[in-house]
Every structure is written in C-alpha cells, then in structure tokens.
Design an enzyme around this catalytic site. Structure first.
Site, PDB file in Angstrom:
ATOM      1  N   TYR A 123      23.043  59.385  42.150  1.00 13.52           N
ATOM      2  CA  TYR A 123      23.106  60.737  42.704  1.00 13.52           C
ATOM      3  C   TYR A 123      22.041  61.680  42.137  1.00 13.52           C
ATOM      4  O   TYR A 123      21.911  62.809  42.601  1.00 13.52           O
ATOM      5  CB  TYR A 123      24.501  61.327  42.504  1.00 13.52           C
ATOM      6  CG  TYR A 123      25.476  60.845  43.550  1.00 13.52           C
ATOM      7  CD1 TYR A 123      25.309  61.194  44.888  1.00 13.52           C
ATOM      8  CD2 TYR A 123      26.545  60.020  43.206  1.00 13.52           C
ATOM      9  CE1 TYR A 123      26.185  60.738  45.854  1.00 13.52           C
ATOM     10  CE2 TYR A 123      27.423  59.559  44.170  1.00 13.52           C
ATOM     11  CZ  TYR A 123      27.239  59.919  45.496  1.00 13.52           C
ATOM     12  OH  TYR A 123      28.104  59.458  46.456  1.00 13.52           O
ATOM     13  N   GLU A 209      43.832  35.760  37.821  1.00 14.95           N
ATOM     14  CA  GLU A 209      42.929  36.373  38.803  1.00 14.95           C
ATOM     15  C   GLU A 209      43.358  37.776  39.205  1.00 14.95           C
ATOM     16  O   GLU A 209      42.533  38.685  39.275  1.00 14.95           O
ATOM     17  CB  GLU A 209      42.857  35.476  40.048  1.00 14.95           C
ATOM     18  CG  GLU A 209      42.053  36.083  41.181  1.00 14.95           C
ATOM     19  CD  GLU A 209      42.115  35.256  42.457  1.00 14.95           C
ATOM     20  OE1 GLU A 209      41.750  35.811  43.508  1.00 14.95           O
ATOM     21  OE2 GLU A 209      42.522  34.073  42.418  1.00 14.95           O
ATOM     22  N   ASP A 261      43.894  31.694  42.546  1.00 13.32           N
ATOM     23  CA  ASP A 261      44.402  31.188  43.821  1.00 13.32           C
ATOM     24  C   ASP A 261      43.699  29.887  44.193  1.00 13.32           C
ATOM     25  O   ASP A 261      42.534  29.674  43.840  1.00 13.32           O
ATOM     26  CB  ASP A 261      44.166  32.200  44.944  1.00 13.32           C
ATOM     27  CG  ASP A 261      45.084  33.407  44.862  1.00 13.32           C
ATOM     28  OD1 ASP A 261      46.151  33.296  44.221  1.00 13.32           O
ATOM     29  OD2 ASP A 261      44.740  34.453  45.452  1.00 13.32           O
TER      30      ASP A 261
END
Length: 381
Positions: A123, A209, A261
């Site tokens: 910015y 996870e 997973d």
C-alpha cells in the site's frame, strides 16, 4: 545457588544472541546502503546498473524427474542466474525497479528498528506494485540477493498457526505456558527470534492439517492422555508455523508425525512441511522438516477401518490434475518413494476422504484409537 548460576548463564546466552542479531542487522543495513548508493551512482553516470540474482529450485516436475534420472534441483545450490537491468525495457527492468523500491522500505525499517507486513509495503506504492504478488517476489529476490531470510528484513507475516500441549517458553517478556492447560490453543509466535527458555516433557510432535481436527483433539483432551505437542497450520502452513516447527525439532529433538486428509491437497500440505515450497526454494532448507512421518489418513484406511461408503468422495478433474502434478515432482522419486506409491493408489482408486470421516466409527475414535495406536505400532511412512 545453582539455580541463580543457571539463570545467569541463560541471561548471558540471551545477551550474546541479542548482540549477534544486532551485528547481523547492522551488517545487512550496511550492504543495502552500499547497493543503493551504487545504483544511484550508475544511473547518474548514464550507465545501466545490473543485478545478478541466483535462481533456486528445490524440485522440478519434468519428464526426466518422472524417469528418476538426475536433475539439477538442490536445497542449497542455485540452478541458474537472472540478470536484472534497470534501464532496459521489459519485465526485468520492472522487476528491478520494484526490488529497489521495496529495498528502500526495508532500509528504513532496519534504520528505525521497526517492522511491517508485506501488505503494508504494497500500500506504499499500489500504482507501481499493482498486486501483492509483485511485492512478494521482490521480498524473495532481496532475500536471495543478500542471502538472508524474510525476518532479517523486519518484514513480518501474520501468524495463523496454533499450538497446544506439553510445552512452555518465553516470547519476549511474555510467558507462554501451554502446560498449565495442555488442551488450550495458543497462537504460534510471529518471530522465532523472540522465543527463549523452551521446556517440554513431550514424547512427540503431532501436526494436523485443519483447525477442526485440532479442536476435536482439544475437546477430547488428547494432550492430557498423550504427552505431546499438537500444531496446526490451519491449511497450508505459513512461514511462522514452519519456522516454529523447525525450531522445536532442533531444540527438543522429538519425532514429528503429520495427519492430513486423504486427498491431493492434504498430500501437498504434508509435502510442504517435508520438502518446502517452490516459491521459497532459497529458504527451503531452513524451513523444512525432512524427517517428518506421515501418520495418515491413507486411502487404505477406508477399508481397514470399514468406513461407510457415504464417507468417500470421487476425485474431481482438478484433484486428478493436482495429484498428477505432485507425482511428477522429483523429490518423490528421490526421497519418498513410499509416499509416491500411496498417492498413486489414491489416484488409481479415484477416491478421497477427510480425517473427520473417522468419526463414523465413534466421535472420539481419532483421539482415542487411531492416533495413539498408529504411533505405538509404528504404522506410518
């Protein structure tokens, strides 16, 4: 008397570490000033300043890698060099222009001993940078150029990782005593340099996870029954989470297990912990945990634990592309052939499932049966 002597030794070591970091910051600032002065002098003389940047690559996805033939990938040796010139037209000139602007911000941060985020830097010159990725690349380029890490530039990320379990440490002057409530979540420190006096009686470190799994373990009081430290990066781990994990491994010398997973994205998260990311290839050797052990979940767990068919999901076309891309990475052939076989089995069966599917056995099956027994029986790869 012995306690006071130990505290004096610790204080002396902390003082030495502080001085070392101050000297490193002063040296880096001196080098940055030197480069900036040189660039200004070259432009003033009508010459085109050029900067050579080493290019690092910790893995590739080429056909030769799939054939298990040697490749040039390395954690500490560059595979090439990019030469950036300020006065030439094209992408290299723009890249060097951005690098120099970010470098001026870093110089100011080091001079004033202040910190800011990558977003803060964006910015400052949004019309020039155009997007955050441009700033990210410039920061990486600066780290490669000066052979340092991002934290040395006083550019700090917002840490999103969580930790709980049998550990306590000081973060600056703040006491982080996870051991007073081993099932409570604490935010992972942004700055590893602020950590000292780490003490733990844990037997291992467990990485999960997702935050949902982390909270499941917390609700089941997993750490009360198992002397361990549990960490989650809440998806893909950020730099503070990876640095914190690497720091704990070096300080505590504990085995590390990872639970993700059974899908290509879970596997990619696991691989990030073990091998590092391509974006931060130059720093991968200082962020990765090469001895991490994959605890699960595996595609074969679906049949082994007799989970209902409704827990299975078919791999999407995007999942398949992701898995095929990962399978072509050279490090799976070179360093983790068993992991590669497991991912191939997932792709061949065409199915995936989440860690939470184990709740079909019982709500606390994950914490009471799956994790403890797998670790005890050594059922990991």
């Amino acid at each position: 008397m012995a306690g006071r002597e130990k505290r004096r030794r610790v204080a002396a070591l902390d003082g030495e570490e502080r001085r070392r970091r101050q000297e490193e910051a002063a040296t880096l600032l001196h080098r940055i000033r030197g480069l900036v002065r040189w660039v200004v002098a070259e432009v003033a003389a009508g010459r085109s300043p050029t900067v050579a940047l080493h290019r690092y690559q910790n893995y590739c996805s080429s056909a030769s890698a799939a054939a298990a033939s040697p490749c040039a990938c390395s954690y500490d040796v560059p595979v090439g060099t990019d030469v950036l010139s300020l006065l030439h037209r094209g992408s290299h000139a723009s890249r060097l222009n951005v690098l120099l602007r970010v470098l001026l911000v870093v110089q100011q941060l080091l001079q004033q001993n202040k910190h800011c985020s990558k977003r803060d830097i964006y910015y400052m010159y949004p019309s020039i940078f155009q997007e955050q990725a441009v700033v990210d690349r410039a920061i990486n380029d600066i780290c490669v150029l000066f052979k340092c890490s991002r934290h040395n530039l006083n550019v700090v990320p917002v840490a999103k990782g969580l930790v709980m379990g049998w550990i306590r440490f000081l973060e600056g002057e703040k006491e982080v005593y996870c051991v007073t409530n081993v099932n409570a979540a604490f935010s992972i420190p942004v700055s590893i340099e602020a950590i000292k006096d780490v003490v733990s009686v844990a037997d291992y470190i467990l990485i999960v996870e997702k935050e949902t799994v982390f909270q499941r373990l917390a609700n089941d009081k997993f750490c009360e029954r198992n002397r361990c430290i549990v960490i989650t990066g809440r998806g893909y781990p950020d730099i503070p989470t990876r640095r914190f994990l690497r720091y704990l491994v070096e300080q505590l010398h504990l085995p590390v297990y990872c639970l993700v997973d059974a899908d290509p994205y879970g596997f990619d998260i696991l691989a990030t912990y073990k091998f590092g990311s391509l974006q931060l290839a130059y720093d991968a050797n200082f962020l990765r945990v090469p001895d991490i052990r994959w605890l699960g979940v595996f595609t074969s767990d679906f049949e082994d634990y007799r989970l209902p068919d409704c827990c299975l999901l078919h791999l999407s076309s995007e999942d398949r592309r992701k898995a095929e891309g990962i399978l072509s990475r050279c490090y799976l052939h070179r360093e983790a052939p068993q992991w590669r076989l497991e991912l191939e089995a997932m792709l061949q069966k065409g199915v995936k499932f989440e860690i939470e599917a184990l709740s079909a056995c019982s709500i606390s099956f994950l914490s009471e049966e799956y994790i403890p027994k797998k670790i005890k029986q050594g059922r990991h790869i």
